[in-house]
Design a protein around this motif. Structure first.
Motif, PDB file in Angstrom:
ATOM      1  N   MET A   1      -2.814  -9.124   8.601  1.00 10.81           N
ATOM      2  CA  MET A   1      -1.768  -9.800   7.975  1.00 10.81           C
ATOM      3  C   MET A   1      -2.335  -9.892   6.521  1.00 10.81           C
ATOM      4  SD  MET A   1       0.346  -7.401   8.460  1.00 10.81           S
ATOM      5  CE  MET A   1       1.264  -6.839   9.600  1.00 10.81           C
ATOM      6  N   SER A   2      -3.890 -10.780   6.116  1.00 11.52           N
ATOM      7  CA  SER A   2      -4.005 -10.963   5.050  1.00 11.52           C
ATOM      8  C   SER A   2      -4.050 -10.289   3.871  1.00 11.52           C
ATOM      9  CB  SER A   2      -5.339 -12.022   5.579  1.00 11.52           C
ATOM     10  OG  SER A   2      -6.801 -11.783   5.500  1.00 11.52           O
ATOM     11  N   ASN A   3      -4.204  -9.543   4.314  1.00 15.99           N
ATOM     12  CA  ASN A   3      -4.904  -8.317   2.699  1.00 15.99           C
ATOM     13  C   ASN A   3      -4.138  -7.602   3.571  1.00 15.99           C
ATOM     14  OD1 ASN A   3      -7.999  -9.796   2.649  1.00 15.99           O
ATOM     15  ND2 ASN A   3      -8.801  -9.228   4.793  1.00 15.99           N
ATOM     16  N   VAL A   4      -3.482  -6.696   3.881  1.00 15.21           N
ATOM     17  CA  VAL A   4      -2.337  -6.194   3.700  1.00 15.21           C
ATOM     18  C   VAL A   4      -2.017  -5.926   2.489  1.00 15.21           C
ATOM     19  CG1 VAL A   4       0.563  -7.295   4.077  1.00 15.21           C
ATOM     20  CG2 VAL A   4      -0.262  -4.838   4.972  1.00 15.21           C
ATOM     21  N   THR A  41      -2.545  12.426   1.225  1.00 16.51           N
ATOM     22  CA  THR A  41      -1.941  12.136   1.898  1.00 16.51           C
ATOM     23  C   THR A  41      -1.066  11.694   3.732  1.00 16.51           C
ATOM     24  OG1 THR A  41      -1.181  14.453   2.603  1.00 16.51           O
ATOM     25  CG2 THR A  41      -0.846  13.953  -0.321  1.00 16.51           C
ATOM     26  N   THR A  42      -2.410  12.414   3.678  1.00 19.72           N
ATOM     27  CA  THR A  42      -1.967  11.747   5.959  1.00 19.72           C
ATOM     28  C   THR A  42      -2.382  10.108   5.621  1.00 19.72           C
ATOM     29  OG1 THR A  42      -2.184  14.483   6.712  1.00 19.72           O
ATOM     30  CG2 THR A  42      -2.534  11.966   7.959  1.00 19.72           C
ATOM     31  N   GLY A  43      -3.837   9.992   4.784  1.00 20.98           N
ATOM     32  CA  GLY A  43      -3.997   8.086   4.900  1.00 20.98           C
ATOM     33  C   GLY A  43      -2.829   7.811   4.344  1.00 20.98           C
ATOM     34  N   LEU A  44      -1.969   7.937   3.680  1.00 25.52           N
ATOM     35  CA  LEU A  44      -1.010   7.542   2.774  1.00 25.52           C
ATOM     36  C   LEU A  44       0.180   7.211   3.457  1.00 25.52           C
ATOM     37  CD1 LEU A  44      -1.218   9.546  -1.250  1.00 25.52           C
ATOM     38  CD2 LEU A  44      -2.609   7.070  -0.267  1.00 25.52           C
ATOM     39  N   PHE A  45       0.329   7.996   4.019  1.00 27.05           N
ATOM     40  CA  PHE A  45       1.300   8.187   5.027  1.00 27.05           C
ATOM     41  C   PHE A  45       1.193   6.965   5.727  1.00 27.05           C
ATOM     42  CE2 PHE A  45       3.766   9.393   8.741  1.00 27.05           C
ATOM     43  CZ  PHE A  45       5.387   9.344   8.414  1.00 27.05           C
ATOM     44  N   ALA A  46       0.151   7.267   6.825  1.00 17.37           N
ATOM     45  CA  ALA A  46      -0.745   6.373   7.725  1.00 17.37           C
ATOM     46  C   ALA A  46      -0.385   4.325   6.707  1.00 17.37           C
ATOM     47  CB  ALA A  46      -1.579   6.333   8.211  1.00 17.37           C
ATOM     48  N   ALA A  47      -0.215   4.854   5.638  1.00 16.39           N
ATOM     49  CA  ALA A  47      -0.871   3.500   5.108  1.00 16.39           C
ATOM     50  C   ALA A  47       0.628   2.597   4.261  1.00 16.39           C
ATOM     51  CB  ALA A  47      -1.667   3.253   3.419  1.00 16.39           C
ATOM     52  N   ALA A  48       1.182   4.026   4.107  1.00 18.32           N
ATOM     53  CA  ALA A  48       3.479   3.707   4.048  1.00 18.32           C
ATOM     54  C   ALA A  48       3.844   2.995   5.175  1.00 18.32           C
ATOM     55  CB  ALA A  48       3.531   4.748   3.815  1.00 18.32           C
ATOM     56  N   ALA A  50       2.275   1.074   7.505  1.00 13.30           N
ATOM     57  CA  ALA A  50       1.307  -0.117   7.421  1.00 13.30           C
ATOM     58  C   ALA A  50       2.000  -0.882   6.840  1.00 13.30           C
ATOM     59  CB  ALA A  50      -0.431   0.040   7.381  1.00 13.30           C
ATOM     60  N   LEU A  51       2.047  -0.750   5.556  1.00 19.51           N
ATOM     61  CA  LEU A  51       2.673  -1.808   4.510  1.00 19.51           C
ATOM     62  C   LEU A  51       4.900  -1.445   4.966  1.00 19.51           C
ATOM     63  CD1 LEU A  51       3.018  -2.995   1.950  1.00 19.51           C
ATOM     64  CD2 LEU A  51       3.219  -0.844   1.194  1.00 19.51           C
ATOM     65  N   ASP A  79       9.191  -3.925  -0.700  1.00 18.02           N
ATOM     66  CA  ASP A  79       9.780  -5.031  -0.664  1.00 18.02           C
ATOM     67  C   ASP A  79      11.092  -4.055  -0.013  1.00 18.02           C
ATOM     68  OD1 ASP A  79      12.028  -3.217  -2.395  1.00 18.02           O
ATOM     69  OD2 ASP A  79      11.842  -5.821  -3.293  1.00 18.02           O
ATOM     70  N   GLN A  80      11.417  -4.322   1.244  1.00 19.78           N
ATOM     71  CA  GLN A  80      12.240  -3.755   2.328  1.00 19.78           C
ATOM     72  C   GLN A  80      13.018  -2.445   1.046  1.00 19.78           C
ATOM     73  OE1 GLN A  80      13.477  -6.464   1.209  1.00 19.78           O
ATOM     74  NE2 GLN A  80      12.241  -8.236   3.198  1.00 19.78           N
ATOM     75  N   PHE A  81      13.010  -1.873   0.018  1.00 23.73           N
ATOM     76  CA  PHE A  81      14.372  -1.171  -0.642  1.00 23.73           C
ATOM     77  C   PHE A  81      12.620  -0.047  -0.854  1.00 23.73           C
ATOM     78  CE2 PHE A  81      16.225   0.366  -4.614  1.00 23.73           C
ATOM     79  CZ  PHE A  81      16.932   1.971  -3.884  1.00 23.73           C
ATOM     80  N   SER A  82      11.740  -0.983  -1.684  1.00 26.52           N
ATOM     81  CA  SER A  82      10.444   0.261  -2.192  1.00 26.52           C
ATOM     82  C   SER A  82      10.121   0.806  -1.142  1.00 26.52           C
ATOM     83  CB  SER A  82       9.986  -0.842  -2.506  1.00 26.52           C
ATOM     84  OG  SER A  82       9.405  -1.245  -2.504  1.00 26.52           O
ATOM     85  N   ALA A  83       9.890  -0.109   0.279  1.00 30.66           N
ATOM     86  CA  ALA A  83       8.961   0.268   1.288  1.00 30.66           C
ATOM     87  C   ALA A  83       9.142   1.609   1.891  1.00 30.66           C
ATOM     88  CB  ALA A  83       9.127  -0.790   2.394  1.00 30.66           C
ATOM     89  N   MET A  84      10.853   1.808   1.879  1.00 33.53           N
ATOM     90  CA  MET A  84      11.976   2.827   2.638  1.00 33.53           C
ATOM     91  C   MET A  84      11.499   4.271   1.657  1.00 33.53           C
ATOM     92  SD  MET A  84      15.632   2.700   2.874  1.00 33.53           S
ATOM     93  CE  MET A  84      15.383   1.664   3.648  1.00 33.53           C
ATOM     94  N   ILE A  85      11.319   4.212   0.612  1.00 30.09           N
ATOM     95  CA  ILE A  85      11.167   5.255  -0.885  1.00 30.09           C
ATOM     96  C   ILE A  85       9.239   5.169  -0.336  1.00 30.09           C
ATOM     97  CG2 ILE A  85      11.064   5.833  -3.087  1.00 30.09           C
ATOM     98  CD1 ILE A  85      13.782   5.684  -2.272  1.00 30.09           C
ATOM     99  N   ALA A  86       8.702   5.043  -0.503  1.00 29.42           N
ATOM    100  CA  ALA A  86       7.185   4.826  -0.300  1.00 29.42           C
ATOM    101  C   ALA A  86       7.041   5.847   1.406  1.00 29.42           C
ATOM    102  CB  ALA A  86       6.492   3.689  -0.385  1.00 29.42           C
ATOM    103  N   LEU A  87       7.473   5.455   1.893  1.00 31.62           N
ATOM    104  CA  LEU A  87       7.913   6.577   3.084  1.00 31.62           C
ATOM    105  C   LEU A  87       8.277   7.764   3.087  1.00 31.62           C
ATOM    106  CD1 LEU A  87       9.026   3.375   6.174  1.00 31.62           C
ATOM    107  CD2 LEU A  87       6.269   4.446   6.116  1.00 31.62           C
TER     108      LEU A  87
END
Length: 503
Positions: A1-4, A41-48, A50-51, A79-87
């Motif tokens: 997780m150090s480079n997340v 976009t598939t890679g971005l979704f996978a990254a989102a 993981a984030l 944070d918990q709010f922005s991660a939801m929108i990124a997904l």
């Protein structure tokens, strides 16, 4: 997780870099844009994903670009709010491609703008300072202008020009507001602004800055009477473009407005600011009613759904007003759920509309007569999405409205609860009209023959509608219902964020 934390800049930088590939590869190969965009976009979704997993497990993640301090450096925050929108952003960006592969637009330049838009939306979601929020708002707007103008005919260009003019005014208002706040505090970082604003020696500048920011976001989110760009843009954009911009562009702006309220100015400070809550509440409630009334009288399905968006975003802005007036965590949870739910709903509905126009040749409400018999799967999915839009349990539309109405009642803001009820009845009026045409009006009632042959639109081909095009509408309908069961889970996921901003 150090480079997340490296996922934060990569989510923004990768689509910007890959946006050059469709044009570059287009010098040698035709139609490479879709493949490049699908992989990205598939890679971005996978990254989102993981984030988001890291955020909900370990807490807030930040990244200082270049290692510079946040005072004068660029900071990215999840944070918990922005991660939801990124997904939401990455999921919709990947999902809409199931339609555009065959339905168009298909040019390489279209996919360049598509990737730039995705990057701008993720930048809005993850930025940690108010000036870079402006930068990403502009990247998003420029890409959207290009996508709207990519439609056939002069009407698309006129709609893009209207959006350009109002979008530029909105960005200017926001930037003036940021300038006033910067003059009063000497910083642009959101966290530092939260500490500096209450102690500012010139509160008049802060109030003026907030006023300009409200006007800027009211235009960006398409609030009445600054909403006129949205119906034209949604209606005249290519069918493959409308689901993307309807689901995400105003959603990202509404998210950014909420972020500015709770993270930058903070609820306690705004509650003490004269008329701040009243202005936000009034803008939201008037837009809710105006949007639903205008949706009821429309004959074009795309325009009807566009005015519906004016109303639904008005509900989110009204929820922000309840948050300010009553320091209501419940209303904020409702706003967050409604943001995500509405994005999914409008993506599914506009994809369904595009599919109907392509396979059934129908664009007006009357032309939807007999759709349930000719296209039962698409009609059934659209019916589910429309009922969720009204707020029928257990869909996500009901959960968002319930939390917002409950927050209004807890804060004793009874007019807001009344507006929600009235708008629900009006929403039922225009959705019932469409459902009646699909299920209870035979095609023979029309004076002209109905075609069931595929219709080429937006540069797509007129071959059979693909299974992927139908599947993505079905997935959106199922997702809208499934999210309705996840309201409590979403509230729990937001709890660390709520504890920080409300305590």
């Amino acid at each position: 997780m150090s480079n997340v934390d490296l996922l934060l800049p990569l989510l923004i930088a990768v689509p910007i870099l890959t946006a050059t590939l469709p044009i570059a590869l287009g010098l040698w190969f035709d139609r490479t844009g879709w493949s490049v965009t699908a992989v990205t976009t598939t890679g971005l979704f996978a990254a989102a994903v993981a984030l988001a997993n890291a955020v909900y497990t370990d807490g807030v993640i930040t990244h200082e670009l270049g290692g510079y301090p946040q005072t004068y450096g660029i900071q990215l925050v999840a944070d918990q709010f922005s991660a939801m929108i990124a997904l939401l952003v990455t999921a919709v960006a990947a999902g809409v491609l199931a339609y555009t592969r065959r339905g168009g637009p298909r040019g390489n330049t279209f996919y360049t703008a598509y990737l730039l838009l995705t990057s701008g939306l993720l930048g809005i979601t993850l930025t940690g300072d108010v000036f870079n929020l402006f930068v990403f708002l502009e990247i998003t707007s420029i890409a959207t202008y290009a996508l709207v103008a990519s439609g056939d005919g002069p009407e698309s260009a006129v709609a893009a020009l209207k959006y350009l003019i109002l979008g530029t005014v909105a960005a200017s208002m926001y930037l003036i507001g940021v300038a006033f706040v910067f003059m009063a505090t000497g910083t642009l970082n959101m966290v530092e602004l939260a500490a500096a604003i209450p102690a500012a020696e010139r509160p008049t500048l802060i109030r003026a800055g907030f006023a300009f920011i409200v006007v800027g976001f009211a235009t960006k989110v398409a609030q009445w009477p600054l909403h006129t760009w949205q119906p034209s843009a949604y209606h005249r954009a290519p069918d493959g473009v409308t689901p993307l911009i309807a689901a995400l562009v105003s959603t990202a702006s509404a998210y950014a407005f909420g972020r500015v309220i709770v993270t930058v100015f903070e609820v306690e400070y705004l509650a003490a600011m004269p008329n701040a809550a009243a202005v936000v509440l009034t803008v939201g409630c008037v837009s809710v009613l105006a949007g639903t009334v205008l949706a009821v009288i429309q004959t074009e399905v795309k325009r009807m759904l566009a005015y519906s968006s004016v109303s639904q975003f008005g509900l989110i802005i009204a929820a922000y007003g309840v948050v300010i007036a009553g320091s209501s965590e419940t209303a904020f949870i409702g706003a967050a759920i409604h943001l995500v739910g509405h994005g999914l709903l409008k993506a599914g509905l506009f994809l369904g509309v595009a599919l109907v126009a392509r396979s059934y040749g129908a664009r007006t409400v009357d032309e939807y007569a007999g759709l349930a018999k000719a296209r039962p799967i698409v009609a059934g999915s659209m019916a589910v999405l429309l009922l969720v839009l009204v707020g029928i349990p257990p869909g996500v539309g009901f959960v968002g409205k319930w939390y917002i109405a409950l927050g209004a009642v807890q804060s004793q803001l009874w007019p807001v609860a009344a507006v929600i009820f009235l708008s629900t009845m009006l929403t039922l009026a225009y959705t019932a009209r469409l459902l009646e045409k699909m299920y209870f009006t035979p095609p023979a009632a029309l004076d002209w023959p109905r075609t069931t042959e595929p219709v080429a639109t937006d540069g797509g081909d007129a071959t059979a509608v693909s299974a992927g095009m139908v599947a993505i509408v079905v997935v959106a309908a199922l997702g809208a219902v499934a999210l309705g069961f996840a309201g409590g889970t979403i509230a729990e996921m937001l709890e660390p964020f709520l504890m920080e901003v409300f305590n």
